[in-house]
Scaffold this motif. Structure first.
Motif, PDB file in Angstrom:
ATOM      1  N   GLN A   1     -41.395 -14.549  27.596  1.00  0.00           N
ATOM      2  CA  GLN A   1     -40.637 -15.727  28.005  1.00  0.00           C
ATOM      3  C   GLN A   1     -41.371 -17.011  27.623  1.00  0.00           C
ATOM      4  O   GLN A   1     -40.777 -17.952  27.095  1.00  0.00           O
ATOM      5  CB  GLN A   1     -40.392 -15.683  29.523  1.00  0.00           C
ATOM      6  CG  GLN A   1     -39.601 -16.871  30.056  1.00  0.00           C
ATOM      7  CD  GLN A   1     -39.313 -16.730  31.542  1.00  0.00           C
ATOM      8  OE1 GLN A   1     -39.260 -15.631  32.079  1.00  0.00           O
ATOM      9  NE2 GLN A   1     -39.123 -17.864  32.202  1.00  0.00           N
TER      10      GLN A   1
ATOM     11  N   GLU B   1     -40.341 -20.011  25.044  1.00  0.00           N
ATOM     12  CA  GLU B   1     -40.244 -21.391  25.534  1.00  0.00           C
ATOM     13  C   GLU B   1     -41.080 -22.351  24.688  1.00  0.00           C
ATOM     14  O   GLU B   1     -40.713 -23.517  24.521  1.00  0.00           O
ATOM     15  CB  GLU B   1     -40.684 -21.456  26.998  1.00  0.00           C
ATOM     16  CG  GLU B   1     -39.697 -20.823  27.977  1.00  0.00           C
ATOM     17  CD  GLU B   1     -40.239 -20.795  29.389  1.00  0.00           C
ATOM     18  OE1 GLU B   1     -41.419 -21.211  29.586  1.00  0.00           O
ATOM     19  OE2 GLU B   1     -39.512 -20.371  30.313  1.00  0.00           O
TER      20      GLU B   1
ATOM     21  N   THR C   1     -33.801 -14.469  24.198  1.00  0.00           N
ATOM     22  CA  THR C   1     -33.701 -15.635  25.094  1.00  0.00           C
ATOM     23  C   THR C   1     -32.503 -15.508  26.022  1.00  0.00           C
ATOM     24  O   THR C   1     -32.595 -15.756  27.242  1.00  0.00           O
ATOM     25  CB  THR C   1     -33.594 -16.936  24.272  1.00  0.00           C
ATOM     26  OG1 THR C   1     -34.745 -17.060  23.426  1.00  0.00           O
ATOM     27  CG2 THR C   1     -33.498 -18.141  25.187  1.00  0.00           C
TER      28      THR C   1
ATOM     29  N   LEU D   1     -33.144 -12.881  28.729  1.00  0.00           N
ATOM     30  CA  LEU D   1     -34.014 -13.399  29.794  1.00  0.00           C
ATOM     31  C   LEU D   1     -33.241 -14.352  30.703  1.00  0.00           C
ATOM     32  O   LEU D   1     -33.474 -14.388  31.920  1.00  0.00           O
ATOM     33  CB  LEU D   1     -35.226 -14.104  29.176  1.00  0.00           C
ATOM     34  CG  LEU D   1     -36.231 -13.192  28.468  1.00  0.00           C
ATOM     35  CD1 LEU D   1     -37.303 -14.013  27.754  1.00  0.00           C
ATOM     36  CD2 LEU D   1     -36.892 -12.244  29.474  1.00  0.00           C
TER      37      LEU D   1
END
Length: 586
Positions: free
Chosen positions: A527, A531, A575, A578
């Protein structure tokens, strides 16, 4: 209750078992009747204000089994002639049973009373009366009982006259203020009506006395429960009479009379009880009118949000009659209870768009009395909070949500969720929690700013979406602005949760589970990498890893998921997966 020299106690009245007030004569007044000329008080002067409601004659040894409170007990001493040792305890026994006084004839069976008996009567403030020998008990009984009945008849007649006057005030269109004005004039004291939260609804009398009543704890000082009330003794600088305002089994507050000079009498309580009954009628009438007005306003607001209320000019003009200002930049705020049954939410149109506002507030699934009560408290809390911050806001309660249209000064969602709306949410939460027996929370959604009533249906849908998605992301008590939802708005449109779960499992594989700490830790690494746009140095800094440790982890992740560092489409899928995992309630 006994009355001593230090504490003479309240004026003479008692509450009968039927809930009606029974008035009597004080012991001092009884001594003044003509048949008792020559009677002499020999002890217990402090108890002259004790009330006499009935009389009894003591001519049997076991009289204690037959006496009743507030009696004047007459005796020749015949039952006590052979047991003088019991006279010392007779006063305490009678006093503990609530008797008003003992009147005795001496000479025939008893020559005198023991000194200890007289001393005990003085200590307890229990009147001992010495009767003249030439007075018959039947004469005393007839005259005193006649005087008691005449007193009660006069009091009841005055009370009934006051009741008719108060009812006439209401029939002529008067309200609580006119009722308390009349009572304050009749009693020559300050009178206020307090609601259940100690707020003054109406007050009359000297301003300083009415102001003093604003700090009065009517709940703590009420002397009785349902069915009537009694005098409350000295409080602060004066005396109070307190009566509950009851209607339909609901406690609507208190009506309180206040006299710093101690001028309140026991007979005033009957008037205050009648005033409480009339006040209850006024309150229930106001509530009925308010309920009709509230439904009418809610129906029109529902039409606005469903896009069927007409043109902007008509809407603005019509809302002006409600005190709503819709001729300005606005945003829609929706507050919805958390923890509602999923089945009920689904039946009520959760996520069905404009149908939520278009449907009437009829039965929608199974909602118990607790849910309805919680919804009513939420509506009351939000209405008070919104009115405090925006007098021109439109507020209404629907079947399962509270909707407010508030003025907006800018388009920055961060400014609004941290500013005015946050203040409203905080205040509404405080009031809501204060009146809920079980802790409940609500989530709030805020729309974008719109410039005209025609855009309100879309803004309403945005606020509804913000409530639902905000709760999925952040759990109960969430507060979300529509513009802050981002990709979650799109994900929330997927109607089948299983489809989202399947996408997560297919994309993340073993990383989708939460039962192995090592895999959860790897998912966190993935994650942060996504990011930071695969910035290894920044990711290592955030996770407090050594650079080489992170490179090792990236290799392990690619073996599990594929070459996401080289495949932009795979990174997008990861993405999104998640993001889905972050959403709750799917």
């Amino acid at each position: 209750m006994s009355y001593t020299t230090a504490d003479p106690g309240p004026p003479a009245l008692r509450l009968a078992s039927t809930g009606t007030l029974t008035y009597g004569l004080s012991v001092g007044e009884v001594l003044g009747v003509s048949t008792l000329n020559g009677a002499r008080l020999i002890a217990g002067r402090a108890g002259l204000e004790r009330v006499v409601q009935r009389l009894n004659v003591m001519e049997v040894p076991d009289i204690l089994s037959w006496v009743k409170p507030n009696e004047l007990l007459l005796t020749t001493g015949y039952p006590l002639r052979n047991t003088p040792q019991s006279l010392d305890n007779l006063v305490s026994d009678l006093d503990e049973r609530g008797l008003a006084a003992l009147a005795i004839k001496l000479g025939r069976y008893l020559d005198s009373l023991p000194a200890e008996m007289i001393a005990q009567a003085d200590r307890r403030g229990f009147p001992l009366i010495l009767l003249p020998n030439d007075v018959g008990f039947d004469d005393i009984l007839n005259q005193v009982l006649t005087d008691i009945l005449n007193r009660q008849a006069a009091v009841l007649a005055r009370t009934e006259e006051v009741h008719r006057a108060l009812v006439q005030i209401v029939l002529c269109g008067g309200g609580l203020q006119e009722v308390v004005d009349e009572v304050a004039t009749l009693l020559d004291v300050a009178v206020v009506v307090l609601d259940g939260e100690q707020r003054v609804l109406a007050g009359a009398g000297p301003d300083e006395h009415v102001q003093a009543m604003r700090a009065f704890d009517a709940g703590r000082h009420a002397a009785c429960g349902r069915g009537g009330c009694g005098i409350v003794g000295a409080h602060g600088t004066g005396d109070h009479l307190v009566v509950p305002v009851m209607a339909g089994g609901f406690d609507h507050g208190r009506i309180v009379a206040f006299s710093p000079g101690g001028t309140l009498r026991g007979t005033d309580l009957g008037i205050l009880e009648r005033a409480a009954t009339v006040a209850a009628l006024v309150v229930t009438k106001q509530q009925a009118v308010a309920a009709v007005e509230s439904k009418y306003r809610a129906d029109f607001l529902r039409d606005i949000l469903a896009g069927r209320a007409g043109g902007d000019d008509r809407i603005v003009a019509h809302c002006g009659g409600f005190g709503w200002d819709l001729d300005r930049p606005m945003m829609v705020v929706v507050a919805e209870l958390d923890g509602r049954p999923r089945g009920a939410a689904a039946q009520e149109g959760e996520g069905k768009g404009r149908g939520r506002a278009a449907e009437p507030d009829g039965p929608r699934g199974v909602r118990g009395a607790e849910e309805r009560a919680a919804q009513e408290r939420l509506a009351a809390a939000w209405t008070a909070a919104v009115r405090r911050h925006d007098r021109g806001a439109a507020v209404a309660s629907f079947a399962h949500e509270v909707v407010a249209i508030v003025g907006a000064e800018g388009d920055d969602p961060a400014e609004w969720t941290a500013g005015p709306v946050q203040a409203m949410v905080k205040e509404a939460s405080s009031v809501f929690a204060e009146h809920m027996p079980v802790r409940r929370t609500f989530s709030t959604g805020i729309s974008r700013t719109v410039a005209s009533p025609a855009a309100l249906p879309e803004a309403y849908e945005q606020a509804v979406k913000a409530v639902r998605v905000g709760r999925q992301l952040n759990g109960a008590g969430a507060r979300a602005h529509f513009d802050q939802l981002g990709v979650y708005r799109l994900l929330s449109l997927v109607s089948d949760p299983e489809e989202l779960h399947a996408f997560v499992r297919e994309t993340l594989g073993d990383l989708a589970a939460d039962d192995e700490p090592e895999l959860v830790d790897l998912r966190r690494t993935l994650q942060v990498l996504l990011e930071t746009n695969l910035n290894v140095a920044e990711t290592a800094r955030r996770l407090h890893f050594h650079y080489n440790t992170l490179r090792y982890r990236i290799g392990k992740l690619e073996r599990m998921l594929g070459a996401f560092t080289e495949d932009a489409h795979l990174r997008l899928n990861l993405t999104l997966a998640l993001h889905v995992l972050r959403m709750r309630g799917i």
